[in-house]
Design a protein around this motif. Structure first.
Motif, PDB file in Angstrom:
ATOM      1  N   PRO A  80       0.863  -1.347  -0.088  1.00  0.00           N
ATOM      2  CA  PRO A  80       0.019   0.209   0.281  1.00  0.00           C
ATOM      3  C   PRO A  80       0.877   1.555  -0.070  1.00  0.00           C
ATOM      4  O   PRO A  80       0.618   2.286  -0.412  1.00  0.00           O
ATOM      5  N   ALA A  81       2.050   1.032   0.974  1.00  0.00           N
ATOM      6  CA  ALA A  81       2.536   2.592   0.719  1.00  0.00           C
ATOM      7  C   ALA A  81       3.396   2.787  -0.558  1.00  0.00           C
ATOM      8  O   ALA A  81       3.379   4.201  -1.122  1.00  0.00           O
ATOM      9  N   VAL A  82       3.727   1.705  -1.231  1.00  0.00           N
ATOM     10  CA  VAL A  82       4.440   1.870  -2.286  1.00  0.00           C
ATOM     11  C   VAL A  82       3.374   2.269  -3.525  1.00  0.00           C
ATOM     12  O   VAL A  82       3.933   3.268  -4.402  1.00  0.00           O
ATOM     13  N   GLY A 158      10.838  -1.097  -7.996  1.00  0.00           N
ATOM     14  CA  GLY A 158      11.538  -1.482  -8.146  1.00  0.00           C
ATOM     15  C   GLY A 158      12.277  -2.330  -6.428  1.00  0.00           C
ATOM     16  O   GLY A 158      12.705  -3.634  -6.847  1.00  0.00           O
ATOM     17  N   ASN A 159      11.777  -2.256  -5.746  1.00  0.00           N
ATOM     18  CA  ASN A 159      12.324  -2.546  -4.393  1.00  0.00           C
ATOM     19  C   ASN A 159      11.053  -3.958  -3.715  1.00  0.00           C
ATOM     20  O   ASN A 159      11.165  -5.192  -3.645  1.00  0.00           O
ATOM     21  N   LEU A 160       9.763  -3.835  -4.956  1.00  0.00           N
ATOM     22  CA  LEU A 160       8.774  -4.695  -4.711  1.00  0.00           C
ATOM     23  C   LEU A 160       9.368  -6.059  -5.226  1.00  0.00           C
ATOM     24  O   LEU A 160       8.863  -7.026  -4.948  1.00  0.00           O
ATOM     25  N   LEU A 161       9.559  -5.904  -7.083  1.00  0.00           N
ATOM     26  CA  LEU A 161      10.286  -6.270  -7.425  1.00  0.00           C
ATOM     27  C   LEU A 161      11.484  -7.564  -6.955  1.00  0.00           C
ATOM     28  O   LEU A 161      11.908  -8.220  -7.297  1.00  0.00           O
ATOM     29  N   PHE A 162      12.628  -6.351  -6.591  1.00  0.00           N
ATOM     30  CA  PHE A 162      13.598  -7.238  -5.385  1.00  0.00           C
ATOM     31  C   PHE A 162      12.921  -8.299  -4.388  1.00  0.00           C
ATOM     32  O   PHE A 162      13.192  -9.385  -4.472  1.00  0.00           O
ATOM     33  N   HIS A 163      12.041  -8.104  -3.879  1.00  0.00           N
ATOM     34  CA  HIS A 163      11.732  -8.385  -3.305  1.00  0.00           C
ATOM     35  C   HIS A 163      11.064 -10.209  -3.189  1.00  0.00           C
ATOM     36  O   HIS A 163      10.818 -11.277  -2.678  1.00  0.00           O
ATOM     37  N   GLY A 397      14.862  -4.822 -10.575  1.00  0.00           N
ATOM     38  CA  GLY A 397      15.215  -4.226  -9.439  1.00  0.00           C
ATOM     39  C   GLY A 397      15.357  -3.443  -8.595  1.00  0.00           C
ATOM     40  O   GLY A 397      15.670  -2.405  -8.742  1.00  0.00           O
ATOM     41  N   LEU A 398      17.100  -3.467  -8.647  1.00  0.00           N
ATOM     42  CA  LEU A 398      17.920  -3.214  -8.631  1.00  0.00           C
ATOM     43  C   LEU A 398      18.718  -2.487  -9.030  1.00  0.00           C
ATOM     44  O   LEU A 398      19.024  -0.906  -8.669  1.00  0.00           O
ATOM     45  N   THR A 399      18.149  -2.660 -10.261  1.00  0.00           N
ATOM     46  CA  THR A 399      18.701  -1.123 -11.927  1.00  0.00           C
ATOM     47  C   THR A 399      17.539  -0.629 -11.619  1.00  0.00           C
ATOM     48  O   THR A 399      18.036   1.218 -11.453  1.00  0.00           O
ATOM     49  N   TRP A 400      16.070  -0.684 -11.375  1.00  0.00           N
ATOM     50  CA  TRP A 400      14.986   0.151 -11.416  1.00  0.00           C
ATOM     51  C   TRP A 400      15.024   1.478 -10.397  1.00  0.00           C
ATOM     52  O   TRP A 400      15.649   2.532  -9.920  1.00  0.00           O
ATOM     53  N   LYS A 401      15.474   0.788  -9.200  1.00  0.00           N
ATOM     54  CA  LYS A 401      15.708   1.804  -7.860  1.00  0.00           C
ATOM     55  C   LYS A 401      17.046   2.241  -8.012  1.00  0.00           C
ATOM     56  O   LYS A 401      16.869   3.303  -6.861  1.00  0.00           O
ATOM     57  N   LEU A 402      18.357   2.135  -8.073  1.00  0.00           N
ATOM     58  CA  LEU A 402      18.785   2.525  -8.036  1.00  0.00           C
ATOM     59  C   LEU A 402      19.493   3.314  -9.306  1.00  0.00           C
ATOM     60  O   LEU A 402      20.317   4.476  -9.306  1.00  0.00           O
ATOM     61  N   LEU A 403      18.971   2.932 -10.463  1.00  0.00           N
ATOM     62  CA  LEU A 403      19.716   3.501 -11.259  1.00  0.00           C
ATOM     63  C   LEU A 403      17.914   4.929 -12.022  1.00  0.00           C
ATOM     64  O   LEU A 403      18.939   6.134 -12.347  1.00  0.00           O
ATOM     65  N   PHE A 404      17.160   4.540 -11.656  1.00  0.00           N
ATOM     66  CA  PHE A 404      16.068   5.239 -12.487  1.00  0.00           C
ATOM     67  C   PHE A 404      15.000   5.932 -10.653  1.00  0.00           C
ATOM     68  O   PHE A 404      14.279   5.080 -11.069  1.00  0.00           O
ATOM     69  N   TYR A 405      16.123   6.535  -9.464  1.00  0.00           N
ATOM     70  CA  TYR A 405      15.205   6.910  -8.667  1.00  0.00           C
ATOM     71  C   TYR A 405      14.463   7.797  -8.065  1.00  0.00           C
ATOM     72  O   TYR A 405      14.703   8.414  -9.785  1.00  0.00           O
ATOM     73  N   ARG A 406      13.817   8.112  -7.754  1.00  0.00           N
ATOM     74  CA  ARG A 406      12.778   9.043  -8.034  1.00  0.00           C
ATOM     75  C   ARG A 406      13.818  10.615  -7.155  1.00  0.00           C
ATOM     76  O   ARG A 406      13.998  10.652  -6.478  1.00  0.00           O
ATOM     77  N   LYS A 407      13.263  11.337  -8.549  1.00  0.00           N
ATOM     78  CA  LYS A 407      13.731  12.948  -8.409  1.00  0.00           C
ATOM     79  C   LYS A 407      13.324  14.080  -8.393  1.00  0.00           C
ATOM     80  O   LYS A 407      11.867  14.330  -9.492  1.00  0.00           O
TER      81      LYS A 407
END
Length: 448
Positions: A80-82, A158-163, A397-407
């Protein structure tokens, strides 16, 4: 009931909250490290098979269960938070919303070229929202937001995909435990293998696992030995299957049907020829014998005859001080040591080379040629696709979270007529603070 005592519903709720907490994750992590250290110590003291047994004991199974339980509960609580984080937001308004942006990065300027900044950000993948009707805030009024830009809005996924990838790992591991198949078969050069149950020498894996769909022909088998000793530097077989030709090696399997095929052993298949007194050939065939390595002895019988023929193969034999020895593993000077028994009575004992004949009971036996054979290992792990997909999801998931992070960037004007540029970023706040300062310097001017 005491006021401090929890009823069953409250106890379940508390345990549920604890199992899905980050503190419990830390506990599981510490226990995992401790268990790994225990395995490392035992690995120095015991054989690998005992280490496998130890890693499958109840404490380790409980640890695996707690790990995945914690993972699932955290994932359920995080969804829900995501989803809220991925929702599109409007222009930040008021000091409370603007205070969410890092107060260390705002840069004061004498005005901004808003349209030029908008084009600059959109070219870099930002979604830009403008408040064209805001105008300039009058003295004493609340701040007026002129521009809000964001990028990487869906990066929390990306976090959800990783988990979620860990759940696929679990699914793959469980599938392999209950449906893994492992079998071995002995095949000579030029012979086919259709995958029937009777063709396997040994069958292992999970109880009741289905036979894999494997069908191939062994065309050639080749082996090289280190310094002539019983140590392979190369062991491979060329196999022909529906997907084409492949090389199955000792350390590298090929995919045939829905299983992996590798060569795990090597041997020789002698061809015998048996003649009667008149010199007529009464029988000839290739016979599968376990006569590798040199000195190994195996036996066979010819149908219709009472003799049991024992054979040993020496690929590079020589006579040293009256004794036969084997100089190397390469078939340079092959010879067979043959013993023939009629019941318990020996009727022939001696060495014969290819093309020579052993005479006994009016019969003549020769081994004119041989072909190579290989012991092939056939393994099917139906859980491997889940595991490969899990690793792919981990990478995505890691690529999405670390390279395309929120700005996020926001441009506003306060009640004193001053223009401010601020930002909020998941990573590298100092680097982005310098970037904001450069933007303020580049696009300062009269506010559009």
């Amino acid at each position: 009931m005491n006021s401090g005592q929890l009823n069953p519903a409250q106890l379940v709720t508390k345990i549920w909250a604890l199992a899905g907490s980050r503190n419990f994750s830390v506990f599981v992590l510490v226990m995992s490290i401790s268990y790994v250290l225990i395995l490392a110590v035992f690995g120095l003291l015991v054989e690998p098979k005992w280490l496998d047994i130890l890693s499958g004991l109840l404490p380790f199974q409980l640890l695996y269960g707690l790990f995945f339980l914690n993972l699932v509960l955290i994932g359920i609580r995080r969804v829900p938070a995501v989803m809220r984080q991925c929702q599109k937001t409007g222009l930040p308004q008021g000091r409370e919303e603007l205070n969410r942006f890092n107060p260390a990065t705002p840069t004061q300027g004498a005005g901004f070229k808003v349209q030029e900044l908008t084009h600059y950000l959109r070219r870099r993948g930002y979604q830009v929202q403008l408040d064209q009707g805001a105008g300039n805030a009058a003295p004493g009024m609340h701040p007026a937001t002129l521009l809000y830009a964001s990028s990487g809005r869906f990066s929390p996924l990306g976090n959800l995909l990783f988990h979620a990838s860990f759940l696929l790992l679990l699914a793959g591991a469980v599938t392999n435990v209950y449906y893994r198949f492992e079998g071995t078969t002995l095949i000579a050069e030029g012979r086919p293998f259709s995958g029937a149950k009777a063709e396997y020498r040994t069958i292992g894996g999970a109880a009741g696992a289905a036979l894999p769909k494997v069908d191939f022909d062994v065309e050639t088998i080749a082996a090289d030995f280190w310094d002539g000793r019983l140590f392979f530097t190369r062991l491979e077989a060329q196999v022909l299957h529906r997907g084409g030709r492949d090389i199955a090696k000792l350390s590298s399997a090929v995919q045939v049907g829905n299983a992996a095929v590798s060569i795990a052993g090597y041997g020789y298949v002698p061809r015998y020829e048996l003649k009667n007194k008149a010199g007529q050939t009464v029988d000839e065939a290739n016979v599968m014998l376990n006569i590798f390595a040199p000195g190994s002895e195996d036996s066979f019988k010819v149908r219709g005859y009472p003799h049991k023929i024992f054979v040993s193969f020496f690929p590079d034999h020589a006579k040293v001080k009256g004794e036969i020895v084997n100089k190397s593993m390469n078939p340079v000077n092959p010879a067979y040591f043959v013993r023939v028994l009629r019941g318990r009575i020996p009727v022939y004992t001696g060495f014969i080379k290819p093309g020579e004949w052993a005479q006994y009971d009016g019969l003549s036996l020769s081994f004119p040629s041989y072909i190579r054979s290989g012991e092939f290992q056939i393994v099917r792990n139906p859980g491997h696709p889940f595991i490969w997909i899990a690793f792919i999801l981990m990478g995505v998931g890691l690529t999405w979270k670390l390279l395309f992070y929120r700005k996020e960037l926001v441009l506003w004007q306060d009640g004193a007529g001053r223009t401010w540029l601020a930002g909020r970023f998941d990573y590298y706040p100092k680097l982005h603070a310098h970037w904001l300062a450069r933007l303020a310097e580049t696009f300062k001017g009269e506010t559009a």
